[in-house]
Design an enzyme around this catalytic site. Structure first.
Site, PDB file in Angstrom:
ATOM      1  N   ASP A  34       0.893  -0.869   0.330  1.00 48.05           N
ATOM      2  CA  ASP A  34       0.157   0.392  -0.078  1.00 48.05           C
ATOM      3  C   ASP A  34       0.813   1.469  -0.330  1.00 48.05           C
ATOM      4  O   ASP A  34       2.382   0.950   0.823  1.00 48.05           O
ATOM      5  CB  ASP A  34      -0.317   0.467   1.067  1.00 48.05           C
ATOM      6  CG  ASP A  34      -1.438   0.859   1.554  1.00 48.05           C
ATOM      7  OD1 ASP A  34      -2.859   1.675   0.465  1.00 48.05           O
ATOM      8  OD2 ASP A  34      -2.185   1.946   2.413  1.00 48.05           O
ATOM      9  N   ASP A  36       0.037   5.172   1.319  1.00 53.54           N
ATOM     10  CA  ASP A  36      -0.578   6.198   1.648  1.00 53.54           C
ATOM     11  C   ASP A  36      -0.502   5.479   3.050  1.00 53.54           C
ATOM     12  O   ASP A  36      -0.458   4.639   3.533  1.00 53.54           O
ATOM     13  CB  ASP A  36      -1.396   7.172   1.427  1.00 53.54           C
ATOM     14  CG  ASP A  36      -1.143   8.043   2.422  1.00 53.54           C
ATOM     15  OD1 ASP A  36      -0.692   8.932   2.466  1.00 53.54           O
ATOM     16  OD2 ASP A  36      -2.673   8.426   3.399  1.00 53.54           O
ATOM     17  N   ASP A 260      -0.995  -1.069   5.756  1.00 49.96           N
ATOM     18  CA  ASP A 260      -1.213  -0.037   7.772  1.00 49.96           C
ATOM     19  C   ASP A 260      -2.169   0.081   7.418  1.00 49.96           C
ATOM     20  O   ASP A 260      -3.157  -0.057   8.650  1.00 49.96           O
ATOM     21  CB  ASP A 260      -0.893   1.517   7.083  1.00 49.96           C
ATOM     22  CG  ASP A 260      -1.933   2.357   6.489  1.00 49.96           C
ATOM     23  OD1 ASP A 260      -2.601   1.513   5.535  1.00 49.96           O
ATOM     24  OD2 ASP A 260      -1.897   3.545   6.832  1.00 49.96           O
TER      25      ASP A 260
END
Length: 321
Positions: A34, A36, A260
């Site tokens: 991922d 951001d 995250d």
């Protein structure tokens, strides 16, 4: 022990030490990240993240980037990766490592509308989403502001629609409006008109604990008004992984997903039988993991990573020397 920190599951959510990371990386060919909250926050790279990815590239690891953000083309994402020091292909191959929901939504429509002459989509989304659709031959209409016309429902329903629209695509749209919602519902009254959502993220986290409404809120609004269920492209939907797998020829047993968010990144990895690493530089915390581990819900137990790190920079010692 990290297991105790995360909730006591003996096989899941282990802190990834340098020694464990070396063993894991020896078993892995491909790492999917991922972006951001994992690689960067806004326009600032997570400390040590660029060095980690450059070291992975130097070790011959294949990297892929999977993002639910539909506001950038894959080429724009590739430019950001290079600008922040993560490296990556240049020239004609720029962007081939990036699998965003704008690009993958375009692939989905190309498949579903194959054989339809001059396919057209009504887009509640960004110019980037429209550009990716155009790149595969799907004409887009609707991008940009659209205010209410007239004084009431009769006037709103009298606004002309584009002919031959075969799909409504909902992405992140800061210009989302009642007029757009009304048009989307009118298009979707045609049973052969597809409803596609780029992702179902309910919030977009910002700095200092702030957030704004995510794309999932817009998709739900259209679903409720049209009484239709959208086909979802992004994480944790398997379709976005299938896009990566088809282009990369991935062996799931030798692939790791790094993210995250438990409800998107880790759930995607679990669903697709990938190894998973949670990084604590973004949305989800160890308390969230513990809650899922202690739950009786099997769905929540899928949102428990195999490993966790404070930052992906924690992988760097395993790549040095």
């Amino acid at each position: 022990m990290a297991e105790a920190e995360a909730g006591g599951d003996e096989a899941r959510c282990v802190r990834l030490s340098a020694e464990r990371a070396k063993l894991l990386l020896a078993e892995v060919d491909t790492l999917l990240f991922d972006c951001d909250g994992v690689l960067w926050r806004g326009e600032t790279a997570v400390p040590g993240a660029p060095e980690t990815l450059r070291a992975l590239r130097a070790r011959g690891k294949r990297l892929g980037f999977i993002t639910n953000n539909s506001s950038k083309t894959r080429t724009a994402y590739a430019e950001k990766l290079r600008r922040l020091g993560f490296g990556g292909p240049v020239g004609p191959e720029a962007g081939l490592e990036v699998f965003g929901t704008a690009y993958c939504s375009a692939l989905y429509l190309r498949q579903r509308l194959a054989g339809v002459p001059d396919p057209k989509a009504y887009v509640l989304g960004s110019p980037a989403l429209a550009a990716e659709l155009e790149a595969v031959g799907v004409t887009s209409v609707g991008v940009g502001p659209d205010v209410l016309h007239g004084d009431g429902p009769s006037d709103w329903l009298a606004v002309p629609l584009e002919p031959d629209v075969r799909a409504v695509v909902v992405g992140f749209d800061p210009h989302f409006s009642y007029m757009k919602l009304t048009k989307a519902v009118r298009y979707l009254q045609q049973p052969d008109c597809l409803l596609v959502g780029t992702n179902m993220d309910n919030r977009l986290p910002l700095e200092n604990g702030r957030f704004i409404a995510g794309t999932g809120c817009l998709v739900r609004a259209v679903e409720m008004a049209a009484q239709r269920q959208a086909d979802i492209i992004g994480k944790p939907s398997r379709f976005i992984f299938d896009c990566v797998s088809q282009e990369y020829g991935i062996n799931p047993e030798r692939t790791v997903m790094v993210g995250d968010r438990l409800d998107t990144d880790i759930l995607l990895g679990s669903t697709c039988s990938l190894k998973t690493i949670l990084t604590l530089t973004g949305v989800s915390s160890l308390e969230d993991v513990k809650s899922n581990q202690e739950s009786d819900c099997m769905f929540k137990k899928k949102m428990v990573p195999d490993f966790y790190v404070d930052s992906i920079a924690d992988l760097l010692p395993a790549l040095q020397g």
